[in-house]
Design a protein around this motif. Structure first.
Motif, PDB file in Angstrom:
ATOM      1  N   LYS A 123     -15.774 -14.604  68.659  1.00 39.75           N
ATOM      2  CA  LYS A 123     -14.310 -14.688  68.549  1.00 39.75           C
ATOM      3  C   LYS A 123     -13.711 -14.566  69.939  1.00 39.75           C
ATOM      4  N   ASP A 124     -12.480 -15.059  70.096  1.00 41.01           N
ATOM      5  CA  ASP A 124     -11.822 -14.911  71.389  1.00 41.01           C
ATOM      6  C   ASP A 124     -10.325 -14.801  71.222  1.00 41.01           C
ATOM      7  N   ARG A 125      -9.666 -14.433  72.320  1.00 39.67           N
ATOM      8  CA  ARG A 125      -8.205 -14.316  72.337  1.00 39.67           C
ATOM      9  C   ARG A 125      -7.705 -14.595  73.738  1.00 39.67           C
ATOM     10  N   MET A 126      -6.419 -14.941  73.821  1.00 37.64           N
ATOM     11  CA  MET A 126      -5.771 -15.204  75.102  1.00 37.64           C
ATOM     12  C   MET A 126      -4.570 -14.292  75.243  1.00 37.64           C
ATOM     13  N   ASP A 127      -4.475 -13.627  76.398  1.00 42.64           N
ATOM     14  CA  ASP A 127      -3.365 -12.716  76.654  1.00 42.64           C
ATOM     15  C   ASP A 127      -2.730 -13.035  78.001  1.00 42.64           C
ATOM     16  N   PRO A 128      -1.409 -13.109  78.071  1.00 44.62           N
ATOM     17  CA  PRO A 128      -0.759 -13.276  79.365  1.00 44.62           C
ATOM     18  C   PRO A 128      -0.932 -12.011  80.195  1.00 44.62           C
ATOM     19  N   VAL A 129      -1.169 -12.187  81.493  1.00 44.65           N
ATOM     20  CA  VAL A 129      -1.324 -11.034  82.381  1.00 44.65           C
ATOM     21  C   VAL A 129       0.001 -10.288  82.512  1.00 44.65           C
ATOM     22  N   THR A 130       1.109 -11.013  82.561  1.00 46.20           N
ATOM     23  CA  THR A 130       2.444 -10.408  82.614  1.00 46.20           C
ATOM     24  C   THR A 130       3.006 -10.290  81.206  1.00 46.20           C
ATOM     25  N   PRO A 131       3.271  -9.090  80.712  1.00 45.85           N
ATOM     26  CA  PRO A 131       3.817  -8.933  79.356  1.00 45.85           C
ATOM     27  C   PRO A 131       5.100  -9.733  79.163  1.00 45.85           C
ATOM     28  N   GLY A 132       5.172 -10.397  78.024  1.00 49.34           N
ATOM     29  CA  GLY A 132       6.361 -11.171  77.696  1.00 49.34           C
ATOM     30  C   GLY A 132       6.264 -12.636  78.052  1.00 49.34           C
ATOM     31  N   ALA A 133       5.380 -12.992  78.971  1.00 47.92           N
ATOM     32  CA  ALA A 133       5.189 -14.406  79.309  1.00 47.92           C
ATOM     33  C   ALA A 133       4.380 -15.070  78.195  1.00 47.92           C
ATOM     34  N   VAL A 134       4.757 -16.270  77.824  1.00 45.12           N
ATOM     35  CA  VAL A 134       4.091 -16.961  76.707  1.00 45.12           C
ATOM     36  C   VAL A 134       3.754 -18.389  77.125  1.00 45.12           C
ATOM     37  N   PRO A 135       2.473 -18.726  77.255  1.00 43.07           N
ATOM     38  CA  PRO A 135       2.127 -20.112  77.569  1.00 43.07           C
ATOM     39  C   PRO A 135       2.363 -21.016  76.355  1.00 43.07           C
ATOM     40  N   ALA A 136       2.894 -22.180  76.592  1.00 44.04           N
ATOM     41  CA  ALA A 136       3.113 -23.149  75.507  1.00 44.04           C
ATOM     42  C   ALA A 136       1.854 -23.982  75.357  1.00 44.04           C
ATOM     43  N   LEU A 137       0.991 -23.605  74.425  1.00 43.38           N
ATOM     44  CA  LEU A 137      -0.286 -24.274  74.259  1.00 43.38           C
ATOM     45  C   LEU A 137      -0.141 -25.586  73.505  1.00 43.38           C
ATOM     46  N   ASP A 138      -0.982 -26.542  73.856  1.00 47.31           N
ATOM     47  CA  ASP A 138      -1.096 -27.806  73.127  1.00 47.31           C
ATOM     48  C   ASP A 138      -1.957 -27.530  71.898  1.00 47.31           C
ATOM     49  N   ARG A 139      -1.328 -27.388  70.740  1.00 54.09           N
ATOM     50  CA  ARG A 139      -2.058 -26.983  69.534  1.00 54.09           C
ATOM     51  C   ARG A 139      -3.122 -27.999  69.139  1.00 54.09           C
ATOM     52  N   ALA A 140      -2.840 -29.269  69.357  1.00 52.55           N
ATOM     53  CA  ALA A 140      -3.814 -30.305  69.006  1.00 52.55           C
ATOM     54  C   ALA A 140      -5.081 -30.155  69.834  1.00 52.55           C
ATOM     55  N   LEU A 141      -4.909 -29.856  71.119  1.00 50.74           N
ATOM     56  CA  LEU A 141      -6.073 -29.639  71.979  1.00 50.74           C
ATOM     57  C   LEU A 141      -6.799 -28.362  71.579  1.00 50.74           C
ATOM     58  N   LEU A 142      -6.062 -27.292  71.362  1.00 56.20           N
ATOM     59  CA  LEU A 142      -6.655 -26.006  71.006  1.00 56.20           C
ATOM     60  C   LEU A 142      -7.541 -26.130  69.769  1.00 56.20           C
ATOM     61  N   GLU A 143      -7.077 -26.851  68.794  1.00 52.47           N
ATOM     62  CA  GLU A 143      -7.789 -26.929  67.514  1.00 52.47           C
ATOM     63  C   GLU A 143      -8.979 -27.879  67.540  1.00 52.47           C
TER      64      GLU A 143
END
Length: 202
Positions: A134-154
């Motif tokens: 399993k894995d997860r992604m966390d922004p180093v700076t709290p509150g920052a949110v990367p806009a991921l390409d869901r199609a690529l992610l999946e």
């Protein structure tokens, strides 16, 4: 030395080998890192597959580009069969990189599944195959949110989906059929491991 004492010593040496792999690789101690592999040893990773020597060279190049990948080890299980062994090591892979303009850490939990052999009185890795659970992604700076390409992610397997996304975004071609916690890929790996312990060729 009795057989039992010899097996205890072999188990100790294998555990030392596996711990040295992580310390020496993450420290960039490439000369000592090269000693954990047999000459025909191979490394399978999401972002590169090849011999131990090739893995060292591509890791050096990645270091020079600022690629940041670290490993942390947990428990180790060793199955011994004479001069061969299968070792499983709980681990996490941590990689930091810019993802869609946001500095992020990806933490992937899994196991190293190692085919190990004793040659000329020296244990070495013949094949290292990670299992990605399993894995997860966390922004180093709290509150920052990367806009991921869901199609690529999946497009990537669930066990290393975010790791693969990050590695793809920084320019690597990611292998998409690595074993996870369940499924035909990991079952095939276990079958190869059992065959290895029976003395069959890899």
């Amino acid at each position: 030395m009795t057989k039992a004492a010899a097996e205890i010593e072999d188990d100790r040496l294998i555990r030392e080998l596996l711990q040295n792999w992580a310390i020496w690789r993450d420290a960039g101690d490439w000369e000592r890192f090269s000693t954990v592999w047999h000459p025909d040893g191979r490394m399978m990773a999401t972002w590169t597959q090849g011999t131990g020597d090739e893995f060292i060279e591509i890791s050096k190049a990645a270091w020079a580009k600022g690629v940041n990948i670290l490993h942390f080890l947990g428990g180790i299980s060793v199955d011994l069969a004479g001069a061969r062994a299968i070792a499983q090591t709980k681990m996490t892979i941590s990689q930091r990189a810019d993802v869609e303009g946001v500095l992020c850490d990806v933490l992937c939990t899994g196991r190293f599944y190692d085919f190990i052999e004793k040659r000329a009185d020296k244990w070495g890795i013949v094949l290292r195959q990670p299992i990605y659970e399993k894995d997860r992604m966390d922004p180093v700076t709290p509150g920052a949110v990367p806009a991921l390409d869901r199609a690529l992610l999946e497009q990537f397997p669930v066990g290393y989906r975010h790791l693969a996304y990050l590695q793809t975004r920084i320019g690597y071609t990611v292998k998409r059929d690595m074993p996870g916690l369940k499924g035909p890929e990991v079952e095939a790996l276990y079958a190869r491991g059992a065959a290895w312990l029976r003395g069959e060729p890899l």
